[in-house]
Write a protein that holds these residues in place. Sequence first.
Motif, short mmCIF file in Angstrom:
data_model
loop_
_atom_site.label_atom_id
_atom_site.label_comp_id
_atom_site.label_asym_id
_atom_site.label_seq_id
_atom_site.Cartn_x
_atom_site.Cartn_y
_atom_site.Cartn_z
N LEU A 194 5.98 98.74 83.79
CA LEU A 194 5.07 99.09 84.88
C LEU A 194 3.94 99.92 84.30
CD1 LEU A 194 4.96 98.85 88.06
CD2 LEU A 194 5.82 101.20 88.09
N ASP A 195 2.69 99.59 84.66
CA ASP A 195 1.56 100.37 84.14
C ASP A 195 1.16 101.45 85.13
OD1 ASP A 195 -0.10 99.25 86.09
OD2 ASP A 195 -1.20 97.98 84.68
N GLY A 196 0.13 102.22 84.78
CA GLY A 196 -0.30 103.34 85.60
C GLY A 196 -1.01 102.95 86.87
N ALA A 212 3.01 103.39 82.98
CA ALA A 212 3.26 104.41 83.98
C ALA A 212 3.76 105.68 83.28
CB ALA A 212 4.29 103.91 84.99
N PRO A 213 3.68 106.83 83.94
CA PRO A 213 4.10 108.08 83.28
C PRO A 213 5.51 107.98 82.69
CG PRO A 213 3.00 108.56 85.35
CD PRO A 213 3.15 107.06 85.29
N ASN A 214 5.73 108.72 81.62
CA ASN A 214 7.03 108.74 80.96
C ASN A 214 8.13 109.05 81.97
OD1 ASN A 214 5.79 108.21 78.53
ND2 ASN A 214 5.89 110.32 77.79
N GLY A 215 9.23 108.32 81.85
CA GLY A 215 10.33 108.44 82.78
C GLY A 215 10.25 107.48 83.95
N SER A 221 23.60 97.04 99.52
CA SER A 221 23.92 95.75 98.92
C SER A 221 22.76 94.78 99.13
CB SER A 221 25.20 95.17 99.53
OG SER A 221 25.46 93.89 99.00
N TYR A 222 22.40 94.06 98.07
CA TYR A 222 21.30 93.09 98.13
C TYR A 222 21.80 91.67 97.87
CZ TYR A 222 18.95 97.55 97.41
OH TYR A 222 18.55 98.87 97.51
N GLY A 223 23.07 91.41 98.12
CA GLY A 223 23.64 90.12 97.80
C GLY A 223 24.16 90.13 96.37
N ILE A 224 24.48 88.97 95.84
CA ILE A 224 24.94 88.88 94.45
C ILE A 224 23.70 88.96 93.57
CG2 ILE A 224 26.34 87.60 92.79
CD1 ILE A 224 27.81 88.51 95.29
N ARG A 225 23.25 90.18 93.40
CA ARG A 225 21.97 90.42 92.72
C ARG A 225 22.00 91.81 92.11
NH1 ARG A 225 16.65 90.20 96.38
NH2 ARG A 225 17.30 88.04 96.65
N GLU A 226 21.68 91.91 90.83
CA GLU A 226 21.75 93.18 90.12
C GLU A 226 20.37 93.57 89.62
OE1 GLU A 226 24.88 94.91 87.06
OE2 GLU A 226 23.55 93.47 86.09
N CYS A 227 19.93 94.76 90.02
CA CYS A 227 18.61 95.27 89.60
C CYS A 227 18.78 96.06 88.31
CB CYS A 227 18.00 96.11 90.71
SG CYS A 227 17.81 95.23 92.28
N ALA A 228 18.96 95.34 87.21
CA ALA A 228 19.29 95.99 85.94
C ALA A 228 18.15 96.82 85.39
CB ALA A 228 19.71 94.93 84.92
N THR A 229 16.89 96.35 85.58
CA THR A 229 15.73 97.09 85.08
C THR A 229 14.92 97.63 86.26
OG1 THR A 229 15.58 95.71 83.11
CG2 THR A 229 13.62 96.93 83.72
N MET A 230 14.67 98.95 86.24
CA MET A 230 13.92 99.56 87.33
C MET A 230 12.87 100.52 86.77
SD MET A 230 16.76 100.19 90.34
CE MET A 230 17.19 101.82 89.76
N ALA A 231 11.84 100.74 87.56
CA ALA A 231 10.79 101.71 87.27
C ALA A 231 10.46 102.41 88.59
CB ALA A 231 9.56 101.02 86.68
N PHE A 232 9.57 103.41 88.52
CA PHE A 232 9.16 104.14 89.71
C PHE A 232 7.64 104.14 89.79
CE2 PHE A 232 13.31 105.69 88.56
CZ PHE A 232 13.97 105.80 89.78
N ASP A 233 7.11 103.70 90.95
CA ASP A 233 5.66 103.60 91.08
C ASP A 233 5.04 104.94 91.43
OD1 ASP A 233 5.99 104.00 93.83
OD2 ASP A 233 5.44 101.96 94.40
N SER A 234 3.73 104.96 91.67
CA SER A 234 3.02 106.22 91.91
C SER A 234 3.37 106.84 93.26
CB SER A 234 1.51 105.98 91.83
OG SER A 234 1.10 105.02 92.79
#
Length: 508
Positions: free
Chosen positions: A182-184, A81-84, A114-127
């Motif tokens: 995440l890819d393009g 996916a695009p840089n950033g 809050s999503y419960g006892i759950r941590e979204c440590a790695t995230m990306a942004f889609d198109s």
Amino acid sequence: MRMLRVAASGIAATLALSLGSLGAQPAHADPALPGLPALPTVPGLPIPALPTDLLAPRFIGAPATVQPLDAPPIPQNPHLAPNGRSSMHNDPYSSDAYAGPGPLGRDLRMRTASYGIRECATMAFDSHDRIVGLCGGLEGFTLMVIDPVTLRAIDQLQLSQRDLASGANPLTDICGGTYFFLDGQDRAYATTTDASIAEVAVGADGSLTRGRTWPLAAHLAADDCLVATGVDWSGRVWWFSQQGTVGTLDRGTGAVRSLRLPAGEGIFNSVSTDETGGVYFVSTHRSYRLDAAADGTPEITWAIPYDRGTTKKPGMLSQGSGTSPTLIGERWIAIADNAEPQSHVIVYDRRKGVADREHCSIPVLASGASTTENSLVAAGESLIIENNYGYAGVQSTLLGKTTTPGVSRVMIDPDGCHVAWTNPTSAPTSVPKASLATGLVYVYSKPRGNPVDPWYVTAIDIRTGETRWSRLTGTGIQWNNHYASIYLGPDGALYVATIVGLIRLTDG
């Protein structure tokens, strides 16, 4: 004491509320794992505030002014996916820097979920600018699609379950669910706890559909696990195991090739790639460049030992570097070691044909109390490092305690390096992020001494090292980010995950 009892009861209520906040949104189990129960999607209620929030300053400092910072360009990997937008560390160079803006501190507005006892440590942004997060909890690892403004969970798909009987600490166990890319085409590639790579497509409506799965357990020892995936400029997927096996996957043919590192070397961090075909990572002993042979077999191009110290320091997941390698321009690659009494920022020349690769090795942070479990930030021709020394778990930041302070900037000079400044902020475990458009670096901080345990988003001037502002997120254990990264969205919003949810911070 009454204040502390209020805080403790509020924390208990928060965790109970988080555990009970399931329902409302559509969700589904993974059809590829028929034994996996469907998880109800959390409605994203706000992270509960405590009365003790009134006992900590809400805003410190003043809004910053825009001071753009020049930086070498980062080429776009055609298979990302695009840089950033593509991964925890932003781009194939693992720069942890954004070309776009972040908050300046003007009339800051905050939203939480809050999503419960759950941590979204790695995230990306889609198109469609939505958040795609790989979120770890007691139940295992779940991929989530989240509305970037409301933080409402649009869809989720549980990819794998934890084996709680194994005795592994779910707060520090990175096996099978820490990193993804995440890819393009809005397809995520994530590791699972059963040593597979899972392909998951994000639909135009935000729905998640699992595609192909590539089992890799046959290539690993029985007690080994996958920790990271990456993709090179040829589209070849690379995978990395905690006990030091590195492999490639041809997604077209399913062919797998692998290489075993020397005995005793482990891998606990992510990977970087560049346009020359190089794949860069750090083991617990060495910094590596690998390239793929014609049939995809990983081959070691160079391996450079570094000082791994004599022990696993408090704040580290292993005895070794806590950094994914950071690339700058066409020449540099940088890591931090685990040396004593001070960690060093080490800059190598990664170009082919170079005889003497080490450009500099410079001690940083506090003597006798320095380490980082988070990657260096590339800020122009410089690197920013955060001290995580003293973080042995969430208990390390309770009742007014925090970690050893220190955020430093190291300048890369023609004939070496020097430390430009050291800021006294304590940032226990955040993956810092820089905005080149505004000239700020953001950390997630916790000051020492306040028994209500306030947490702040803090903005530091990259040029001077001065703290421009800090904005309170809340008080109590529920605001601990526990190694999760900071992110800047396409609209300039700042996000940071906590152990029970997600924070969004924007200028008014």
